[in-house]
Design a protein around this motif. Structure first.
Motif, PDB file in Angstrom:
ATOM      1  N   ARG A  44      -6.010  57.157 112.869  1.00 31.57           N
ATOM      2  CA  ARG A  44      -7.366  57.330 113.430  1.00 31.57           C
ATOM      3  C   ARG A  44      -8.402  56.519 112.645  1.00 31.57           C
ATOM      4  NH1 ARG A  44     -10.261  63.098 114.889  1.00 31.57           N
ATOM      5  NH2 ARG A  44     -12.221  62.215 115.685  1.00 31.57           N
ATOM      6  N   PRO A  45      -9.113  55.596 113.343  1.00 31.03           N
ATOM      7  CA  PRO A  45     -10.104  54.763 112.656  1.00 31.03           C
ATOM      8  C   PRO A  45     -11.300  55.596 112.204  1.00 31.03           C
ATOM      9  CG  PRO A  45     -10.268  54.451 115.021  1.00 31.03           C
ATOM     10  CD  PRO A  45      -9.079  55.342 114.799  1.00 31.03           C
ATOM     11  N   ALA A  46     -12.032  55.076 111.241  1.00 27.56           N
ATOM     12  CA  ALA A  46     -13.173  55.820 110.707  1.00 27.56           C
ATOM     13  C   ALA A  46     -14.301  54.887 110.296  1.00 27.56           C
ATOM     14  CB  ALA A  46     -12.725  56.649 109.503  1.00 27.56           C
ATOM     15  N   ILE A  47     -15.516  55.402 110.384  1.00 28.74           N
ATOM     16  CA  ILE A  47     -16.689  54.713 109.857  1.00 28.74           C
ATOM     17  C   ILE A  47     -17.259  55.641 108.786  1.00 28.74           C
ATOM     18  CG2 ILE A  47     -18.977  53.778 110.354  1.00 28.74           C
ATOM     19  CD1 ILE A  47     -18.023  53.357 113.238  1.00 28.74           C
ATOM     20  N   THR A  48     -17.357  55.132 107.550  1.00 26.50           N
ATOM     21  CA  THR A  48     -17.792  55.974 106.443  1.00 26.50           C
ATOM     22  C   THR A  48     -19.307  56.055 106.402  1.00 26.50           C
ATOM     23  OG1 THR A  48     -15.821  55.341 105.233  1.00 26.50           O
ATOM     24  CG2 THR A  48     -17.625  56.293 103.958  1.00 26.50           C
ATOM     25  N   THR A  49     -19.818  57.279 106.447  1.00 29.23           N
ATOM     26  CA  THR A  49     -21.284  57.442 106.506  1.00 29.23           C
ATOM     27  C   THR A  49     -21.859  58.127 105.266  1.00 29.23           C
ATOM     28  OG1 THR A  49     -21.156  59.601 107.563  1.00 29.23           O
ATOM     29  CG2 THR A  49     -21.086  57.666 109.003  1.00 29.23           C
ATOM     30  N   MET A  50     -20.977  58.594 104.359  1.00 28.20           N
ATOM     31  CA  MET A  50     -21.436  59.200 103.107  1.00 28.20           C
ATOM     32  C   MET A  50     -20.568  58.693 101.967  1.00 28.20           C
ATOM     33  SD  MET A  50     -21.876  63.242 104.056  1.00 28.20           S
ATOM     34  CE  MET A  50     -22.251  63.705 102.365  1.00 28.20           C
ATOM     35  N   LEU A  51     -21.209  58.277 100.874  1.00 32.78           N
ATOM     36  CA  LEU A  51     -20.458  57.793  99.716  1.00 32.78           C
ATOM     37  C   LEU A  51     -20.920  58.513  98.456  1.00 32.78           C
ATOM     38  CD1 LEU A  51     -20.724  53.970 100.375  1.00 32.78           C
ATOM     39  CD2 LEU A  51     -18.601  55.282 100.384  1.00 32.78           C
ATOM     40  N   ILE A 106     -22.770  68.297 110.026  1.00 34.24           N
ATOM     41  CA  ILE A 106     -21.696  67.529 109.373  1.00 34.24           C
ATOM     42  C   ILE A 106     -20.522  68.455 109.057  1.00 34.24           C
ATOM     43  CG2 ILE A 106     -21.097  66.158 107.359  1.00 34.24           C
ATOM     44  CD1 ILE A 106     -23.043  64.609 108.774  1.00 34.24           C
ATOM     45  N   ARG A 107     -20.834  69.627 108.540  1.00 38.31           N
ATOM     46  CA  ARG A 107     -19.768  70.571 108.204  1.00 38.31           C
ATOM     47  C   ARG A 107     -18.905  70.857 109.429  1.00 38.31           C
ATOM     48  NH1 ARG A 107     -19.553  74.225 104.053  1.00 38.31           N
ATOM     49  NH2 ARG A 107     -21.774  73.884 103.600  1.00 38.31           N
ATOM     50  N   ALA A 108     -19.581  71.046 110.566  1.00 38.68           N
ATOM     51  CA  ALA A 108     -18.854  71.346 111.809  1.00 38.68           C
ATOM     52  C   ALA A 108     -17.960  70.168 112.211  1.00 38.68           C
ATOM     53  CB  ALA A 108     -19.857  71.652 112.925  1.00 38.68           C
ATOM     54  N   GLN A 109     -18.551  68.926 112.137  1.00 40.80           N
ATOM     55  CA  GLN A 109     -17.764  67.746 112.527  1.00 40.80           C
ATOM     56  C   GLN A 109     -16.543  67.598 111.626  1.00 40.80           C
ATOM     57  OE1 GLN A 109     -18.666  63.752 111.610  1.00 40.80           O
ATOM     58  NE2 GLN A 109     -16.906  63.291 112.864  1.00 40.80           N
ATOM     59  N   TRP A 110     -16.740  67.862 110.312  1.00 44.31           N
ATOM     60  CA  TRP A 110     -15.617  67.742 109.366  1.00 44.31           C
ATOM     61  C   TRP A 110     -14.533  68.767 109.680  1.00 44.31           C
ATOM     62  CZ3 TRP A 110     -18.108  66.795 103.845  1.00 44.31           C
ATOM     63  CH2 TRP A 110     -18.691  65.524 103.851  1.00 44.31           C
ATOM     64  N   GLN A 111     -14.993  69.978 110.078  1.00 44.31           N
ATOM     65  CA  GLN A 111     -13.980  70.994 110.404  1.00 44.31           C
ATOM     66  C   GLN A 111     -13.158  70.540 111.606  1.00 44.31           C
ATOM     67  OE1 GLN A 111     -16.511  74.371 110.438  1.00 44.31           O
ATOM     68  NE2 GLN A 111     -16.130  74.809 108.275  1.00 44.31           N
ATOM     69  N   SER A 112     -13.836  69.845 112.546  1.00 44.37           N
ATOM     70  CA  SER A 112     -13.127  69.397 113.756  1.00 44.37           C
ATOM     71  C   SER A 112     -12.084  68.323 113.415  1.00 44.37           C
ATOM     72  CB  SER A 112     -14.133  68.809 114.759  1.00 44.37           C
ATOM     73  OG  SER A 112     -14.524  67.514 114.336  1.00 44.37           O
ATOM     74  N   LEU A 113     -12.231  67.691 112.240  1.00 48.59           N
ATOM     75  CA  LEU A 113     -11.267  66.649 111.847  1.00 48.59           C
ATOM     76  C   LEU A 113      -9.917  67.261 111.478  1.00 48.59           C
ATOM     77  CD1 LEU A 113     -13.524  64.346 109.632  1.00 48.59           C
ATOM     78  CD2 LEU A 113     -12.731  63.935 111.958  1.00 48.59           C
ATOM     79  N   GLY A 119      -6.926  53.231 119.934  1.00 49.21           N
ATOM     80  CA  GLY A 119      -6.533  54.218 120.935  1.00 49.21           C
ATOM     81  C   GLY A 119      -6.963  55.640 120.601  1.00 49.21           C
ATOM     82  N   ARG A 120      -7.757  55.793 119.547  1.00 54.97           N
ATOM     83  CA  ARG A 120      -8.296  57.120 119.212  1.00 54.97           C
ATOM     84  C   ARG A 120      -9.736  56.959 118.779  1.00 54.97           C
ATOM     85  NH1 ARG A 120      -4.540  60.318 115.153  1.00 54.97           N
ATOM     86  NH2 ARG A 120      -6.115  61.919 115.584  1.00 54.97           N
ATOM     87  N   GLN A 121     -10.578  57.952 119.113  1.00 50.13           N
ATOM     88  CA  GLN A 121     -11.989  57.825 118.771  1.00 50.13           C
ATOM     89  C   GLN A 121     -12.178  57.739 117.263  1.00 50.13           C
ATOM     90  OE1 GLN A 121     -14.591  61.122 118.919  1.00 50.13           O
ATOM     91  NE2 GLN A 121     -16.262  60.032 119.946  1.00 50.13           N
ATOM     92  N   ALA A 122     -13.067  56.850 116.839  1.00 46.63           N
ATOM     93  CA  ALA A 122     -13.348  56.700 115.417  1.00 46.63           C
ATOM     94  C   ALA A 122     -14.135  57.904 114.908  1.00 46.63           C
ATOM     95  CB  ALA A 122     -14.122  55.421 115.160  1.00 46.63           C
ATOM     96  N   ALA A 123     -13.810  58.346 113.670  1.00 44.47           N
ATOM     97  CA  ALA A 123     -14.517  59.483 113.078  1.00 44.47           C
ATOM     98  C   ALA A 123     -15.593  58.995 112.123  1.00 44.47           C
ATOM     99  CB  ALA A 123     -13.519  60.363 112.339  1.00 44.47           C
ATOM    100  N   PHE A 124     -16.709  59.707 112.103  1.00 43.66           N
ATOM    101  CA  PHE A 124     -17.724  59.461 111.067  1.00 43.66           C
ATOM    102  C   PHE A 124     -17.330  60.330 109.879  1.00 43.66           C
ATOM    103  CE2 PHE A 124     -21.505  58.146 113.989  1.00 43.66           C
ATOM    104  CZ  PHE A 124     -20.879  56.931 114.193  1.00 43.66           C
ATOM    105  N   VAL A 125     -16.980  59.723 108.759  1.00 41.34           N
ATOM    106  CA  VAL A 125     -16.455  60.494 107.635  1.00 41.34           C
ATOM    107  C   VAL A 125     -17.238  60.234 106.349  1.00 41.34           C
ATOM    108  CG1 VAL A 125     -14.136  60.380 108.625  1.00 41.34           C
ATOM    109  CG2 VAL A 125     -14.852  58.665 106.938  1.00 41.34           C
ATOM    110  N   GLY A 126     -16.924  61.055 105.347  1.00 44.89           N
ATOM    111  CA  GLY A 126     -17.474  60.818 104.015  1.00 44.89           C
ATOM    112  C   GLY A 126     -16.405  60.123 103.190  1.00 44.89           C
ATOM    113  N   SER A 127     -16.778  59.683 102.000  1.00 46.13           N
ATOM    114  CA  SER A 127     -15.785  59.088 101.108  1.00 46.13           C
ATOM    115  C   SER A 127     -16.097  59.496  99.677  1.00 46.13           C
ATOM    116  CB  SER A 127     -15.812  57.565 101.216  1.00 46.13           C
ATOM    117  OG  SER A 127     -15.076  57.012 100.131  1.00 46.13           O
ATOM    118  N   GLY A 128     -15.048  59.886  98.962  1.00 50.02           N
ATOM    119  CA  GLY A 128     -15.245  60.297  97.579  1.00 50.02           C
ATOM    120  C   GLY A 128     -15.465  59.129  96.659  1.00 50.02           C
ATOM    121  N   GLY A 129     -15.026  57.957  97.102  1.00 51.80           N
ATOM    122  CA  GLY A 129     -15.155  56.767  96.278  1.00 51.80           C
ATOM    123  C   GLY A 129     -16.602  56.331  96.175  1.00 51.80           C
ATOM    124  N   SER A 130     -16.881  55.539  95.152  1.00 45.95           N
ATOM    125  CA  SER A 130     -18.251  55.071  94.960  1.00 45.95           C
ATOM    126  C   SER A 130     -18.341  53.600  95.326  1.00 45.95           C
ATOM    127  CB  SER A 130     -18.656  55.237  93.497  1.00 45.95           C
ATOM    128  OG  SER A 130     -18.509  56.585  93.132  1.00 45.95           O
TER     129      SER A 130
END
Lengths: 457, 457
Positions: free
Chosen positions: A191-198, A261-268, A391-402
């Motif tokens: 599943r592709p992702a676009i990182t929106t929090m770092l 955001i919490r809700a979207q993350w739970q849906s992941l 073939g799968r919707q991209a998720a807006f995610v966070g990332s622990g990396g800096s």
């Protein structure tokens, strides 16, 4: 139709694209170790030549550290700046690699074909996905898709000391409508992702010294101060029994996660058992009462990345060492300020230092956390393009990396950043046997072609 | 008169004695590091040849580790066994040496002339004081003073793994009326001493592992277990706020110091300010309510001699390591049993190990503390001889160091041991820039001549 032609071109020329990537992977551009300074310069020159072959005006620009590769090309449409880094992490412990980290190869694994080499995923393989997309585009269209500026850094793995001054000195030249950063991953293997929090980072090394020489533990043991005891006693209190960092004020500037955001993350439906199971672990070891995704995406951390003191060689030496050392880093979130966190940490250590001991500090550094401007229409365009390719919707995610660059682009160049990458959790970046899936490389190139097609339209 | 002739001979031939010592010091016989195995064998052969030149029947006897040098010579009088060791400690950190550790030289210092080299004091310089005394005696009398057996070990600095089996296999050959051990020091720079109490030692190395590979602290930090945190948390609790070791039952077999000994030690007027000041410290860091001499002579200790984990090289690496390691040793007193102490320590560590972590143990070893039989008349004879040579009455002292051989001589060979040595507190044994005062070497040789003259009478 023209997009299809570009995608076909990418498929047909994949072997040549791999040859080019292997050429870059063979250069041991370890930025943190001065011994590899020449190799970092070689990697920069290699990229300059490759960019020139694409019609870019490119140069390796000197800095007090390793060079910045800057290139300009194309015309019309939005002005996009692409960022990646050509430096890599050290390879130790070398004994755990099953092949030379700088002799790349395609390996067959249970999960498919992988490109095995240091930097294959972080970040040489990723930055080449964008260059290869440009190459195919140019071959089909005879020109680049729009006005493009390329910025490839050589110090990302060593705290980016030259980055901020360079951005400030060249602000006008580097400012674009939007920056594209390729140094992140897919949400999961498909599943592709676009990182929106770092998360941000604060790091520092310190030394605790006691006697002015190593001492015989028989002659002095029980009477003389042992700095290893001082170090372990203090660092042993870095977290409380609930996993909370004990540095005073550490959580002052930490915000709770917004409900949306919490809700979207739970849906992941993140499966931490698999995530941890892949590296031989099973139990989340972070703060009590936090979900695994919060622990790695939205909560700050304190980690001892290295510790050493006394005799560490073969056999035994009953010594009371003169010094003990540690390298400590903090992952930051929300409004936490790196300088403020390091100051509090220094004060916390100093306050616990017993008599007859001295403290010395080295290598302080850091960057703030950043949150992307997802209102920018490019985010929806990229989300659609990634959905078509994978073939799968991209998720807006966070990332622990800096990835401090995103914050700098905003604060110094007034430019939004969009982070799209194709790494996977099991790429073992920063570890022995780093790999990048052939699928990540191939579909990564195709993904950029689709994104450019939508954004440059 | 004949003793005077021997003493004069010693004074006249000091330069030749130094040449011989330098020859031995040039051999880097580091027993704990397998890389120096050949050098240990060379040192043994060097000693065999020197002993043969004194008329001893000498040989380097093989063991599973480094050879034992055994020599027999002389006749009549009491049968004395002399023990020393020809192996030395590692030299790291080499950068802190101001000259090659294995290129000995006489140096002028504020405190007088010193012999600078690894092993000059521990123990090559000391063992040669006895051999040189024998050489002078033979030159004057044409024969050795009495029946002598020489036992020179090559594994003292690495836990003496072959010693007990060797003593058991050769018990009859090695049993004598009394053993003389030269591996201790003067009480202070001018007052001779006979060591009557020795601490024992228990040592072990262990590894705590968590994930099956090093992890990126950005991707995993806050969620994955960091073994360095586990290690510092546990070792940080090794002592309580009063300096007491927290391993359960650690003090069960520890006796309080007899009043008589306590009184004699108080009369020594030990100045801990000078003792600690010489190494850049000022405050006793041991158990509350104990005198400095108790801390180093009659109280048990727990010391971390080495600790390492994660990235310890130049620069920074934000890694969560897969493993963290420590080398820990305990100085033992009274009836403490090394095996029992190590068992309790292992149990104490294991009980604090969190989920997802594993423990591995290596290099366990140890020896019990020992107390000498000062009723043996040789002790008063030696005390008188030392008083004559140094102009001050010899003190009966304890030693924090572990010299298990004394205990083995008693338990395996049923033989009392007398420990006489000429090292000084500032000899920096086990540290960079080890030295042996020329005075220690010269008067040490003369002291043995006087002791032999009294005991062999």
């Amino acid at each position: 139709m023209s997009l299809d032609a570009v995608l076909s071109r990418i498929d047909e020329t994949l072997p040549e694209a791999l040859d080019r990537l292997f050429g870059l992977l063979r250069i041991p551009s370890i930025s943190t170790d001065p011994a590899y300074r020449g190799d970092c310069a070689r990697a920069a020159d290699w990229l300059v030549q490759d960019l020139q072959s694409l019609g870019f005006e490119a140069a390796a620009r000197p800095t007090p550290g390793h060079p910045m590769v800057v290139a300009h090309g194309g015309a019309g449409g939005p002005h996009l700046l692409f960022y990646g880094h050509y430096d890599v992490q050290p390879v130790d412990p070398l004994s755990l690699w099953h092949r030379d980290p700088f002799d790349p190869a395609i390996e067959e694994t249970a999960k498919g074909k992988v490109i095995r080499a240091r930097g294959s995923s972080d970040d040489k393989g990723q930055l080449m996905t964008f260059l290869e997309a440009c190459r195919a585009w140019k071959a089909v269209h005879g020109a680049l898709p729009c006005r493009l500026t390329i910025l490839l850094e050589g110090e990302e793995e060593s705290g980016s000391p030259s980055l901020v001054p360079f951005l400030k000195d060249n602000a006008e030249e580097l400012s674009a409508d939007l920056s594209l950063i390729c140094d992140t991953g897919l949400f999961d293997s498909a599943r592709p992702a676009i990182t929106t929090m770092l998360r941000g980072l604060a790091k520092v090394e310190f030394t605790i010294s006691a006697a002015d020489r190593d001492l015989h533990s028989g002659m002095y043991g029980g009477l003389a101060r042992n700095p290893i005891h001082v170090l372990t006693r203090i660092l042993g209190r870095l977290h409380d029994d609930h996993g909370r960092v004990q540095v005073p004020g550490f959580y002052d500037d930490v915000d709770e996660l917004p409900e949306a955001i919490r809700a979207q993350w739970q849906s992941l439906a993140f499966d931490h058992r698999t995530f941890l199971g892949d590296v031989g672990l099973s139990i989340p070891a972070g703060e009590d009462g936090r979900t695994p995704l919060e622990m790695i995406w939205s909560r700050p951390t304190a980690e001892v990345n290295g510790i050493w003191g006394g005799y560490t060689g073969a056999g035994f030496k009953t010594v009371l060492p003169a010094e003990a050392h540690a390298k400590v880093s903090f992952r930051l979130v929300s409004r936490q300020d790196p300088q403020k966190v390091l100051e509090a940490f220094r004060g916390w250590i100093a306050a616990q230092l017993p008599a007859d001991c001295e403290l010395a500090w080295a290598e302080p550094g850091g960057s703030q956390a950043s949150v992307m401007e997802i209102a920018n229409p490019a985010f929806e365009a990229a989300r659609a393009a990634l959905g078509e390719e994978w073939g799968r919707q991209a998720a807006f995610v966070g990332s622990g990396g800096s990835i401090p660059i995103a914050g700098y682009f905003k604060s110094i160049l007034g430019m939004d950043a969009m982070l799209v990458g194709f790494g996977k959790d099991d790429d073992q970046i920063h570890s022995p046997n780093e790999k990048y899936d052939l699928e990540s490389f191939h579909h990564g190139i195709r993904s950029w072609a689709r994104i450019l097609d939508r954004i440059a339209r």
